[in-house]
Design a protein around this motif. Structure first.
Motif, PDB file in Angstrom:
ATOM      1  N   VAL A 298      14.343 -14.047  11.063  1.00 25.09           N
ATOM      2  CA  VAL A 298      13.482 -12.911  11.452  1.00 25.09           C
ATOM      3  C   VAL A 298      12.241 -13.553  12.171  1.00 25.09           C
ATOM      4  O   VAL A 298      11.822 -13.108  13.179  1.00 25.09           O
ATOM      5  CB  VAL A 298      12.906 -12.364  10.074  1.00 25.09           C
ATOM      6  N   PHE A 299      11.617 -14.967  11.633  1.00 28.46           N
ATOM      7  CA  PHE A 299      10.713 -15.565  12.452  1.00 28.46           C
ATOM      8  C   PHE A 299      11.314 -15.973  13.766  1.00 28.46           C
ATOM      9  O   PHE A 299      10.342 -16.633  14.790  1.00 28.46           O
ATOM     10  CB  PHE A 299      10.055 -16.640  11.623  1.00 28.46           C
ATOM     11  N   GLY A 300      12.488 -16.791  13.979  1.00 26.39           N
ATOM     12  CA  GLY A 300      13.072 -17.192  15.042  1.00 26.39           C
ATOM     13  C   GLY A 300      12.495 -18.424  15.325  1.00 26.39           C
ATOM     14  O   GLY A 300      12.479 -18.786  16.623  1.00 26.39           O
ATOM     15  N   ILE A 301      12.089 -19.249  14.449  1.00 27.36           N
ATOM     16  CA  ILE A 301      11.581 -20.743  14.801  1.00 27.36           C
ATOM     17  C   ILE A 301      12.627 -21.408  15.486  1.00 27.36           C
ATOM     18  O   ILE A 301      12.185 -22.223  16.094  1.00 27.36           O
ATOM     19  CB  ILE A 301      10.687 -21.230  13.513  1.00 27.36           C
ATOM     20  N   TYR A 302      13.828 -21.200  14.936  1.00 27.71           N
ATOM     21  CA  TYR A 302      14.713 -22.062  15.469  1.00 27.71           C
ATOM     22  C   TYR A 302      14.838 -21.907  16.850  1.00 27.71           C
ATOM     23  O   TYR A 302      15.484 -22.837  17.470  1.00 27.71           O
ATOM     24  CB  TYR A 302      16.217 -21.739  14.706  1.00 27.71           C
ATOM     25  N   LYS A 303      14.508 -20.830  17.306  1.00 28.26           N
ATOM     26  CA  LYS A 303      14.544 -20.545  18.811  1.00 28.26           C
ATOM     27  C   LYS A 303      13.632 -21.776  19.828  1.00 28.26           C
ATOM     28  O   LYS A 303      13.772 -21.969  20.812  1.00 28.26           O
ATOM     29  CB  LYS A 303      14.207 -19.287  19.428  1.00 28.26           C
TER      30      LYS A 303
END
Length: 321
Positions: A298-303
């Motif tokens: 949801v937060f997309g920190i991995y991107k």
């Protein structure tokens, strides 16, 4: 050992490689770095506080500590489990692990910290036997009166050649305490008080130092911790002595003690431990908890972490963010 391989495929060129030499070189470089960095950035090795140190720097503080032990006003006598049943064990909604475990290390501070060590000295110094007998035969009320009188006089007492001299009073005001306290002070200055407390079997000293480590609880240890900037309100648990960083991974544990509702709670230790344990369990079980395990997506920190890969694949049309 290096070994030459025959190159049968020009598309995959190979070269001799000595893995052992690389490992030794790497270990040598790391070892040198450790030695240099330890010499430049090493922290101070401050020894633990001892009764001998307190007796030499602030003898009245040590004697007050002994009087607290004799009167049952020391931190351990009023602590509760696992040392005794005098104090109130920490609890949350009736849940009290300390109370459930009960008294596992029974400690009578007056006996363990003061009387037993003095009885050992009395085997060598026979002049101490009579004061100790007077103390043991006195009533609780009489002992309390002696302690109160000498506590009142302690601020006005002087030390002459290492001997405590209290202001003159009626013959029975102090009872046997001046003699007992001077013997106690001498034992502490010799550096043998902790050994006398821990005891041991035969000629070998005890390896269990639980009792002697509790000797200076409360005021002496608190003052020493403040000098080293290591007390609780100074976040001492996450730093080493002086201005050196320490176990910074404990910041969360220590932080809880500084904020409501923990900061004003009488069961702060239990609440902090349970809170830290609950958070730890949640982190461990995150991959298995629906909803919680989806938060990274949801937060997309991995991107952000893999932004180069996403940028490359997007340009090539083989993927999308």
């Amino acid at each position: 050992m290096a070994r030459k391989w025959r190159n049968n495929n020009a598309d995959f060129p190979q070269k001799p490689y000595d893995l052992i030499r690389e490992m030794l070189v790497a270990l040598g470089i790391m070892g040198a770095l450790v030695l240099v960095l330890a010499a430049v950035f090493s922290t101070a090795d401050v020894p633990a506080l001892t009764a001998q140190q307190v007796a030499r720097q602030d003898p009245k503080l040590l004697l007050q500590n002994a009087l607290d032990d004799l009167s049952g006003q020391d931190a351990i006598s009023t602590y509760g489990p696992p040392y005794n049943n005098s104090g109130t064990a920490q609890s949350i909604a009736g849940f009290s692990p300390a109370q459930m475990a009960g008294v596992q290390i029974p400690i009578n501070s007056a006996k363990v910290n003061v009387l037993d060590p003095l009885n050992k000295v009395a085997k060598v110094d026979t002049s101490l036997q009579s004061p100790l007998q007077t103390w043991s035969k006195a009533t609780v009320k009489q002992r309390s009166a002696w302690v109160n009188h000498i506590e009142s006089a302690l601020n006005h007492a002087t030390l002459q050649h290492g001997v405590l001299v209290v202001p003159a009073a009626s013959p029975d005001s102090y009872g046997p305490l001046p003699t007992m306290l001077n013997a106690y002070l001498g034992l502490a200055r010799s550096g043998l008080l902790e050994s006398a407390i821990d005891g041991g079997s035969g000629p070998m000293p005890s390896t269990n130092r639980t009792e002697s480590l509790l000797l200076l609880q409360d005021v002496p240890d608190a003052q020493y911790a403040n000098q080293l900037d290591m007390s609780g309100n100074q976040w001492g648990i996450i730093k080493e002595t002086g201005n050196y960083p320490g176990a910074v991974w404990l910041w969360f544990y220590t932080l809880l003690y500084q904020i409501p509702p923990f900061v004003n709670s009488s069961s702060a230790d239990l609440e902090v431990v349970l809170t830290t344990g609950l958070v730890t369990i949640l982190l461990v079980l995150t991959p298995f908890i629906p909803g919680l395990r989806s938060l990274p997506k949801v937060f997309g920190i991995y991107k952000l972490i893999w932004r180069r890969w996403y940028r490359t694949t997007t340009k090539k049309g083989r993927g999308h963010a």
